[in-house]
Write a protein that holds these residues in place. Structure first.
Motif, PDB file in Angstrom:
ATOM      1  N   ILE A 237       0.807  -1.212   0.000  1.00 58.06           N
ATOM      2  CA  ILE A 237       0.000   0.000   0.000  1.00 58.06           C
ATOM      3  C   ILE A 237       0.841   1.264   0.000  1.00 58.06           C
ATOM      4  CG2 ILE A 237      -0.269   0.109   2.519  1.00 58.06           C
ATOM      5  CD1 ILE A 237      -3.201   0.925   1.981  1.00 58.06           C
ATOM      6  N   TYR A 238       1.981   1.257   0.636  1.00 51.49           N
ATOM      7  CA  TYR A 238       2.774   2.478   0.730  1.00 51.49           C
ATOM      8  C   TYR A 238       3.535   2.766  -0.562  1.00 51.49           C
ATOM      9  CZ  TYR A 238       1.581   2.184   5.598  1.00 51.49           C
ATOM     10  OH  TYR A 238       0.875   2.125   6.760  1.00 51.49           O
ATOM     11  N   HIS A 239       3.611   1.787  -1.438  1.00 50.21           N
ATOM     12  CA  HIS A 239       4.278   1.994  -2.724  1.00 50.21           C
ATOM     13  C   HIS A 239       3.301   2.531  -3.760  1.00 50.21           C
ATOM     14  CE1 HIS A 239       7.161   1.477  -5.931  1.00 50.21           C
ATOM     15  NE2 HIS A 239       6.357   0.662  -6.560  1.00 50.21           N
ATOM     16  N   ASP A 240       2.045   2.070  -3.711  1.00 50.50           N
ATOM     17  CA  ASP A 240       1.082   2.380  -4.752  1.00 50.50           C
ATOM     18  C   ASP A 240       0.078   3.460  -4.373  1.00 50.50           C
ATOM     19  OD1 ASP A 240       2.123   0.549  -6.517  1.00 50.50           O
ATOM     20  OD2 ASP A 240       0.889  -1.097  -5.791  1.00 50.50           O
ATOM     21  N   TYR A 241       0.063   3.877  -3.127  1.00 48.80           N
ATOM     22  CA  TYR A 241      -0.939   4.837  -2.664  1.00 48.80           C
ATOM     23  C   TYR A 241      -0.280   6.150  -2.266  1.00 48.80           C
ATOM     24  CZ  TYR A 241      -4.370   1.109  -2.654  1.00 48.80           C
ATOM     25  OH  TYR A 241      -5.199   0.115  -3.033  1.00 48.80           O
ATOM     26  N   TYR A 242      -1.078   7.185  -2.248  1.00 50.80           N
ATOM     27  CA  TYR A 242      -0.518   8.512  -2.021  1.00 50.80           C
ATOM     28  C   TYR A 242      -1.490   9.322  -1.165  1.00 50.80           C
ATOM     29  CZ  TYR A 242       1.372  13.154  -3.215  1.00 50.80           C
ATOM     30  OH  TYR A 242       1.906  14.401  -3.183  1.00 50.80           O
ATOM     31  N   VAL A 290       6.098   4.837 -14.105  1.00 47.50           N
ATOM     32  CA  VAL A 290       7.175   4.399 -13.212  1.00 47.50           C
ATOM     33  C   VAL A 290       8.260   5.454 -13.018  1.00 47.50           C
ATOM     34  CG1 VAL A 290       8.522   3.285 -15.049  1.00 47.50           C
ATOM     35  CG2 VAL A 290       8.703   2.449 -12.685  1.00 47.50           C
ATOM     36  N   ASP A 291       8.437   6.321 -14.004  1.00 40.79           N
ATOM     37  CA  ASP A 291       9.500   7.331 -13.917  1.00 40.79           C
ATOM     38  C   ASP A 291       9.036   8.621 -13.250  1.00 40.79           C
ATOM     39  OD1 ASP A 291       7.753   7.921 -15.980  1.00 40.79           O
ATOM     40  OD2 ASP A 291       9.291   8.839 -17.245  1.00 40.79           O
ATOM     41  N   LYS A 292       7.824   8.634 -12.703  1.00 39.97           N
ATOM     42  CA  LYS A 292       7.276   9.839 -12.100  1.00 39.97           C
ATOM     43  C   LYS A 292       6.915   9.606 -10.641  1.00 39.97           C
ATOM     44  CE  LYS A 292       5.376  11.832 -16.331  1.00 39.97           C
ATOM     45  NZ  LYS A 292       6.233  11.000 -17.178  1.00 39.97           N
ATOM     46  N   THR A 293       7.010  10.658  -9.841  1.00 39.72           N
ATOM     47  CA  THR A 293       6.518  10.602  -8.470  1.00 39.72           C
ATOM     48  C   THR A 293       4.994  10.665  -8.498  1.00 39.72           C
ATOM     49  OG1 THR A 293       6.502  13.001  -8.149  1.00 39.72           O
ATOM     50  CG2 THR A 293       8.572  11.835  -7.688  1.00 39.72           C
ATOM     51  N   ASN A 294       4.374  10.363  -7.373  1.00 40.13           N
ATOM     52  CA  ASN A 294       2.913  10.421  -7.317  1.00 40.13           C
ATOM     53  C   ASN A 294       2.392  11.826  -7.598  1.00 40.13           C
ATOM     54  OD1 ASN A 294       2.153   7.671  -6.590  1.00 40.13           O
ATOM     55  ND2 ASN A 294       3.274   8.056  -4.716  1.00 40.13           N
ATOM     56  N   ALA A 295       3.076  12.832  -7.056  1.00 37.91           N
ATOM     57  CA  ALA A 295       2.660  14.212  -7.306  1.00 37.91           C
ATOM     58  C   ALA A 295       2.786  14.551  -8.792  1.00 37.91           C
ATOM     59  CB  ALA A 295       3.500  15.165  -6.466  1.00 37.91           C
ATOM     60  N   GLU A 296       3.852  14.060  -9.448  1.00 38.24           N
ATOM     61  CA  GLU A 296       4.040  14.321 -10.872  1.00 38.24           C
ATOM     62  C   GLU A 296       2.986  13.611 -11.713  1.00 38.24           C
ATOM     63  OE1 GLU A 296       8.917  14.944 -10.895  1.00 38.24           O
ATOM     64  OE2 GLU A 296       8.040  12.963 -11.262  1.00 38.24           O
ATOM     65  N   VAL A 297       2.541  12.435 -11.264  1.00 40.04           N
ATOM     66  CA  VAL A 297       1.491  11.708 -11.981  1.00 40.04           C
ATOM     67  C   VAL A 297       0.215  12.538 -12.037  1.00 40.04           C
ATOM     68  CG1 VAL A 297      -0.070   9.717 -11.871  1.00 40.04           C
ATOM     69  CG2 VAL A 297       2.384   9.392 -11.533  1.00 40.04           C
ATOM     70  N   ILE A 298      -0.143  13.155 -10.928  1.00 35.22           N
ATOM     71  CA  ILE A 298      -1.363  13.958 -10.878  1.00 35.22           C
ATOM     72  C   ILE A 298      -1.298  15.091 -11.893  1.00 35.22           C
ATOM     73  CG2 ILE A 298      -2.760  15.480  -9.419  1.00 35.22           C
ATOM     74  CD1 ILE A 298      -1.813  13.787  -7.020  1.00 35.22           C
ATOM     75  N   ILE A 299      -0.189  15.815 -11.929  1.00 37.88           N
ATOM     76  CA  ILE A 299      -0.016  16.911 -12.882  1.00 37.88           C
ATOM     77  C   ILE A 299      -0.060  16.386 -14.314  1.00 37.88           C
ATOM     78  CG2 ILE A 299       1.594  18.682 -13.702  1.00 37.88           C
ATOM     79  CD1 ILE A 299       2.622  18.878 -10.787  1.00 37.88           C
ATOM     80  N   TYR A 300       0.607  15.259 -14.546  1.00 35.90           N
ATOM     81  CA  TYR A 300       0.693  14.648 -15.881  1.00 35.90           C
ATOM     82  C   TYR A 300      -0.699  14.268 -16.403  1.00 35.90           C
ATOM     83  CZ  TYR A 300       2.532  11.350 -19.423  1.00 35.90           C
ATOM     84  OH  TYR A 300       2.839  10.687 -20.581  1.00 35.90           O
ATOM     85  N   VAL A 301      -1.486  13.610 -15.577  1.00 37.59           N
ATOM     86  CA  VAL A 301      -2.818  13.151 -15.986  1.00 37.59           C
ATOM     87  C   VAL A 301      -3.756  14.334 -16.198  1.00 37.59           C
ATOM     88  CG1 VAL A 301      -4.866  11.893 -15.232  1.00 37.59           C
ATOM     89  CG2 VAL A 301      -2.605  10.873 -14.945  1.00 37.59           C
ATOM     90  N   LEU A 302      -3.743  15.291 -15.290  1.00 37.90           N
ATOM     91  CA  LEU A 302      -4.630  16.442 -15.409  1.00 37.90           C
ATOM     92  C   LEU A 302      -4.279  17.317 -16.607  1.00 37.90           C
ATOM     93  CD1 LEU A 302      -5.116  17.535 -11.686  1.00 37.90           C
ATOM     94  CD2 LEU A 302      -6.584  16.100 -13.108  1.00 37.90           C
ATOM     95  N   ALA A 303      -3.033  17.230 -17.060  1.00 39.88           N
ATOM     96  CA  ALA A 303      -2.615  17.975 -18.247  1.00 39.88           C
ATOM     97  C   ALA A 303      -3.048  17.287 -19.542  1.00 39.88           C
ATOM     98  CB  ALA A 303      -1.102  18.163 -18.241  1.00 39.88           C
ATOM     99  N   GLY A 304      -3.634  16.092 -19.437  1.00 33.49           N
ATOM    100  CA  GLY A 304      -4.115  15.384 -20.615  1.00 33.49           C
ATOM    101  C   GLY A 304      -3.164  14.357 -21.170  1.00 33.49           C
ATOM    102  N   ASP A 305      -2.043  14.123 -20.504  1.00 37.11           N
ATOM    103  CA  ASP A 305      -1.078  13.123 -20.972  1.00 37.11           C
ATOM    104  C   ASP A 305      -1.521  11.726 -20.533  1.00 37.11           C
ATOM    105  OD1 ASP A 305       0.833  14.896 -22.202  1.00 37.11           O
ATOM    106  OD2 ASP A 305       1.310  15.576 -20.176  1.00 37.11           O
ATOM    107  N   ARG A 306      -1.118  10.720 -21.286  1.00 38.19           N
ATOM    108  CA  ARG A 306      -1.559   9.352 -21.035  1.00 38.19           C
ATOM    109  C   ARG A 306      -0.374   8.381 -21.067  1.00 38.19           C
ATOM    110  NH1 ARG A 306      -4.902  12.127 -19.448  1.00 38.19           N
ATOM    111  NH2 ARG A 306      -7.056  12.384 -20.185  1.00 38.19           N
ATOM    112  N   LEU A 307      -0.589   7.201 -20.526  1.00 30.58           N
ATOM    113  CA  LEU A 307       0.429   6.160 -20.543  1.00 30.58           C
ATOM    114  C   LEU A 307       0.750   5.748 -21.985  1.00 30.58           C
ATOM    115  CD1 LEU A 307      -1.057   3.995 -17.661  1.00 30.58           C
ATOM    116  CD2 LEU A 307       1.258   4.955 -17.636  1.00 30.58           C
TER     117      LEU A 307
END
Length: 359
Positions: A237-242, A290-307
């Motif tokens: 849980i501590y690896h995948d949750y934020y 995998v190359d992003k922190t959890n905080a960076e993932v949020i910014i990335y997704v909200l900006a419209g970027d995808r896996l």
């Protein structure tokens, strides 16, 4: 500057998107979905209101009473999983199906210092699980109420969680009988989609669809079944949750933009998570972003970027993933995805997988 623009624009976009969706569906889609209990509670006005619609399931407690198992019937074995809730053991239960029998099970327990609130959550989890009767949903066998804390007795899935299974398969040579092939990946996606269709029909919102929350019955493909669980088995849980702004831990790498922004959880947000789950399967268990922190993932997704498309993912399947990651009111339902996965599975020839780096 970009992050500031995203923060200003996204709330308005998602509020409008969800309003259009609710209006077009006579307010049923978001307001009649019932949440599946999960280890973390997310504060959200809409999800709290969802619980009042539980009578729509036509659930009869007298017909689906939870089986009570005495402590003396249970034999504990090795630990097979853990989480913030406590431990999961492999074990056996005597005389459950009939006198003189003994079956292998998984036993979910609470920590010794668990609070009364956590005890209530575990019992609520048992109540929810007891309603499910489907080949691709983990089955509750019963509860043990002897002693201070209750135990949940679940069917045992010998191979463990899907995420670990996929990663372990990276170590296999192509000549190994258990090595995964392309059709195996399709089969796993189909199994989970079938379970999701069932939950969607019952108007349950899972909120935490991910490979770590799916369990695998066997390494033998002829006997292999994937089932949706989300009940804490082998969860890192501590690896995948934020934790966001002081809230409980959230699986942000699997969350839809509307869930990240305003804590809206619906069948449509489950569809988003299902797209990430398919990405996990075709990447053989790689962590999303995998190359992003959890905080960076949020910014990335909200900006419209995808896996990006994984190495072993057919283009047609990746197009399905992209459909999962469209705006909330544009996402198809799970029946659409199940039908398309079945069609792709029939029309795309089986093939060996390209080697993936061992984690």
């Amino acid at each position: 500057m970009l992050g500031f623009i995203v923060i200003i624009i996204c709330p308005c976009y998602f509020y409008c998107s969800i309003y259009r969706q609710r209006k077009s569906n006579n307010d049923l889609t978001t307001m009649t979905d019932i949440e599946l209990g999960i280890p973390h509670e997310v504060r959200c006005e809409y999800t709290q209101l969802n619980t009042i619609y539980s009578p729509m399931l036509h659930y009869n407690p007298d017909e689906c009473a939870i089986t009570k198992i005495a402590r003396k019937q249970i034999i504990f074995g090795k630990i097979i999983g853990s989480g913030v809730f406590g431990m999961v053991y492999q074990g056996n239960v005597k005389n459950l199906e009939s006198s003189g029998t003994e079956i292998s099970v998984a036993i979910k327990t609470l920590r010794k210092d668990a609070s009364s609130h956590e005890k209530k959550k575990l019992l609520k989890e048992a109540e929810l699980m007891n309603r499910f009767r489907h080949k691709h949903i983990l089955r509750l066998l019963g509860v043990c109420l002897d002693g201070i804390y209750p135990f949940l007795v679940l069917e045992l899935m010998e191979t463990g969680d899907l995420s670990r299974y996929l990663r372990d398969c990276r170590n296999l040579e192509a000549s190994d009988s258990h090595a995964l092939r392309l059709q195996d990946l399709f089969a796993m996606c189909e199994d989970v989609a079938r379970g999701c269709c069932y939950l969607e029909e019952l108007r349950f919102v899972h909120r935490d669809l991910a490979c770590r929350n799916c369990l695998v019955s066997s390494r033998n493909r002829e006997n292999r079944i994937v089932k949706i669980g989300d009940f804490g088995l082998a969860r890192n849980i501590y690896h995948d949750y934020y934790r966001m702004r002081g809230e409980d831990l959230l699986p942000v790498r699997w969350m839809a933009p509307e869930s990240l922004m305003i804590r809206i959880f619906t069948s449509q947000s489950d569809v988003w998570s299902f797209g990430v789950l398919m990405w996990e399967i075709t990447s053989l268990g790689e962590q999303p972003y995998v190359d992003k922190t959890n905080a960076e993932v949020i910014i990335y997704v909200l900006a419209g970027d995808r896996l990006p498309m994984p190495l072993n993912c057919p283009s047609a399947l990746y197009q399905l993933m992209l459909r999962c990651w469209t705006a909330a009111d544009a996402r198809p339902n799970f029946e659409f995805f199940l039908k398309n996965i079945i069609t792709l599975r029939k029309n795309i020839e089986d093939a060996l997988l390209s080697p993936v780096d061992i984690l």
